[in-house]
Scaffold this active site. Sequence first.
Site, short mmCIF file in Angstrom:
data_model
loop_
_atom_site.label_atom_id
_atom_site.label_comp_id
_atom_site.label_asym_id
_atom_site.label_seq_id
_atom_site.Cartn_x
_atom_site.Cartn_y
_atom_site.Cartn_z
N PHE A 155 0.85 -1.19 0.00
CA PHE A 155 0.00 0.00 0.00
C PHE A 155 0.88 1.24 0.00
CE2 PHE A 155 -2.38 3.49 1.93
CZ PHE A 155 -3.46 3.52 1.05
N ASP B 119 9.28 2.95 1.87
CA ASP B 119 8.10 3.70 2.31
C ASP B 119 7.97 3.55 3.82
OD1 ASP B 119 5.53 4.47 3.08
OD2 ASP B 119 4.57 3.77 1.24
N LYS C 117 2.34 10.48 8.08
CA LYS C 117 1.65 10.00 9.29
C LYS C 117 2.29 10.50 10.59
CE LYS C 117 -1.08 6.27 7.47
NZ LYS C 117 -0.77 5.38 6.36
C1 LIG Z 1 -0.94 5.60 4.90
C2 LIG Z 1 0.11 5.15 3.99
C3 LIG Z 1 0.33 5.79 2.76
C4 LIG Z 1 -0.56 6.92 2.26
O1 LIG Z 1 -0.50 8.04 3.08
P1 LIG Z 1 -1.65 9.15 2.97
O2 LIG Z 1 -1.19 10.23 3.91
O3 LIG Z 1 -2.93 8.50 3.37
O4 LIG Z 1 -1.69 9.61 1.57
C5 LIG Z 1 1.36 5.34 1.96
N1 LIG Z 1 2.15 4.32 2.35
C6 LIG Z 1 1.97 3.68 3.53
C7 LIG Z 1 2.88 2.58 3.91
C8 LIG Z 1 0.93 4.07 4.38
O5 LIG Z 1 0.74 3.42 5.53
#
Ligand SMILES: *Cc1c(COP(=O)(O)O)cnc(C)c1O
Length: 385
Positions: free
Chosen positions: A124, A208, A237
């Site tokens: 994701f 990521d 986040k």
């Molecule tokens: C939440 C998340 C995203 C996306 O972040 P947003 O601020 O919702 O756009 C991308 N990669 C990972 C691993 C995430 O947990």
Amino acid sequence: MRSIGMPLRKLDRGEGAYVWDDEGTEYLDFLAGIAVNSLGHAHPVFVEAVSRQAATLAHVSNYFTTEPALELAERIVRLAGAGENGRAWFGNSGAEANEAAFKLARLNNSGEARTRVLALVDAFHGRTMGSLALTGKPHMREAFEPLAGGVEHIPATIEALEASIDDAVAALILEPIQGEAGVVELPAGYLEAARDLTRRHGALLIVDEIQTGAGRTGEWFGFQHAGITPDAITVAKGIGGGIPIGGLVTFGAASDLYSKGQHGSTFGGNPLATAVANAVLGEIERADLVGNAARRGPQVRERIEAIGSPLVAGTRGRGLLIGVALTEPVAGKIVDAALARGLIVNAANDVTIRLAPPLIIGDAEIDAFTDRFAAALADVAHAAS
Ligand SMILES: *Cc1c(COP(=O)(O)O)cnc(C)c1O
């Protein structure tokens, strides 16, 4: 207003690891806005930083820089160990950070035909068109295809990577722990092998860290458990503790790929968001909340396993990013039962409960969590029998 499914509870206020709804019902928040509220709710350091910066300078254009932006860039480059040539770019969300990373991958082509980008099955990376192209979940993608080209999703095994990588690969992007997929760790030795193979083929290794960063796993960033140096990481986040912010941090030669004017964002790196992120990361450092995450994670997992519920198959994850594996597809029922018992947890999928509490939790919160989670598990087990 039209609502779909269960009506959403309307939350009103928060303090520490607790939130209250508009009827005054208290909930222990073991999701923290999906790994966002690192310091919990209404932390004095957060409140003070928002107030002070809002009363000083909230926003300027990209034609100027500000002290909070420079300080945050320096801080995050230091915490990531990106060294002398480390650089940081700021945007407003995780998806935007991954858009910047995807563009970085496209820039890694210096005259060669590097058209391939590798990502992992079940990954994701966000919901915008570029980050969705990197996301390896067909049900999220299908309605929006065609997406940006060149991305291939491979299984998270060293063998699959060895079989796929060649000199046409511009980058491999991955999460050190797949959060949305259900807190799934990479196989042992994967990051080390990925570092070695990407380097040998001139591909970037992009990690990521949007869910795993800001100390959540018991290191500042998830890749640090493996002792490798990536070419770039993306963050969002938890680094803002509740203020919207994301970023791309580049290491070494990858810092020279972008040239001036190739990327930008009006709000990105504004003094309000960067001042708050500085304060949040500063408090995580001062209070050793990275160490707290490392110590509290195993305690939470021991307590869950000690409940001895027939619905729990086991726990996984690192630090305070925890997956509870279930023996039956009842995650949604457990989430509802937990809410009724005054506890917020999340169903990453049918068979996994995800926990991402604020990094500030101590004995009292773990005791309250254990009581409420045990009660919720018993409610669901009882209803099924
Ligand atoms: C939440 C998340 C995203 C996306 O972040 P947003 O601020 O919702 O756009 C991308 N990669 C990972 C691993 C995430 O947990």
